[in-house]
Design an enzyme around this catalytic site. Sequence first.
Site, PDB file in Angstrom:
ATOM      1  N   PRO A  79       5.530   0.450 -14.983  1.00  0.00           N
ATOM      2  CA  PRO A  79       4.728  -0.630 -14.386  1.00  0.00           C
ATOM      3  C   PRO A  79       4.809  -0.596 -12.865  1.00  0.00           C
ATOM      4  O   PRO A  79       5.882  -0.404 -12.280  1.00  0.00           O
ATOM      5  CB  PRO A  79       5.371  -1.898 -14.955  1.00  0.00           C
ATOM      6  CG  PRO A  79       5.906  -1.457 -16.281  1.00  0.00           C
ATOM      7  CD  PRO A  79       6.397  -0.043 -16.061  1.00  0.00           C
ATOM      8  N   CYS A  80       3.655  -0.782 -12.213  1.00  0.00           N
ATOM      9  CA  CYS A  80       3.546  -0.487 -10.787  1.00  0.00           C
ATOM     10  C   CYS A  80       3.764  -1.646  -9.820  1.00  0.00           C
ATOM     11  O   CYS A  80       3.878  -1.391  -8.617  1.00  0.00           O
ATOM     12  CB  CYS A  80       2.167   0.113 -10.499  1.00  0.00           C
ATOM     13  SG  CYS A  80       0.801  -1.035 -10.834  1.00  0.00           S
ATOM     14  N   PRO A  81       3.802  -2.931 -10.215  1.00  0.00           N
ATOM     15  CA  PRO A  81       3.901  -4.002  -9.216  1.00  0.00           C
ATOM     16  C   PRO A  81       4.977  -3.819  -8.152  1.00  0.00           C
ATOM     17  O   PRO A  81       4.715  -4.091  -6.970  1.00  0.00           O
ATOM     18  CB  PRO A  81       4.146  -5.250 -10.074  1.00  0.00           C
ATOM     19  CG  PRO A  81       3.415  -4.975 -11.332  1.00  0.00           C
ATOM     20  CD  PRO A  81       3.628  -3.491 -11.579  1.00  0.00           C
TER      21      PRO A  81
END
Length: 349
Positions: A79-81
């Site tokens: 996941p990139c956040p």
Amino acid sequence: MRSISLFSGCGGLDLGLHEAGFKTVLASDSEKLCAATWRQGMPSTPFLVGRIGTLTRAEIIAALGGKIGEIDLVAGGPPCPPFSKSRFYRKDMPRALEDPNGWETINGYLSMLDWVRPRAFILENVKGLAYKVHSSALETIIERAEKLGYNVSTGVLNAADFGVAQIRERCFVVGSLDAKVTLPLPTHSREPKSGLLPWVNTGEVLHDLDTEENAGDEGHFAGGQHHDLLRQVPPGDNYLYFTEKRGHPSPRFKWRGRYWSFLLKLSPDLPSWTIQARRSNNMGPFHWRNRILRISEIKRLQTFPDEFELAGTIEQQWRQIGNAVPPMLAAAVGRSVAEAIGAELRDAA
């Protein structure tokens, strides 16, 4: 070639890898909804639901039928956040590996490499992973992979350079136990030269989905209270059209006073901008006919097959597609990995 998929989402990365000759023998994601999508499209693939930090080697072995066997590839996009551009504006939130979720996902991915010892790996993330401010995170990934014996390559690839009708830049970290993986060279270009093809435009891939019969579909209203302004934005432009700096006679917004995607409208003569994971009525890109894109249209812009089925509501389907790696880009990276593995086999022979 056998591959294990991590942070599988709806399977965009895996669909592309299948085109390159890999077969997903195990997939995993923390969302049950993604497991439901896989059951619809790839029902024979075992799917583990759970946060990667909670998965154990014993669970992996059990899911693979009692033994790991030879795994050619581990692939996934954590996941990139924690690495996204938006985190630059959220000073109250931790970034990169200082974010507990960022550490859990990256550490979990690297632990899987240690447990499984695949011949190669692919780690995909937003372009922000390659930013200088996140250099310690990228260095950690590279150093730990190298300690496990992998030759590592990194690079930022733009999906538009590989035939996807979307400007979507992503960072790839790839490694192999022997031959070094060379990331693929572009096949398309904004300004085609030296045999490269021109970028694919949205009009080319969406024209047959926007017919007179469905032009009046309800449920795709865009712009909210700014709908009338959206109708005035020229195709390929955004809210900046209404700023003093752009010479508008009646400015409505300050220069760079909103997110870039605010009232952003596609042009049929250009590729799309990045399809985000959130469906919004004021954050685009929107269709040039001043409406929110349909699921069938964002599947095309992400190069998913038309017949690909997704579980969940419209918003949930959108999130799955928006979070995915375009299969066409994944296939290009997968072929580069397969070529490196092929070189290993030739050397061994």
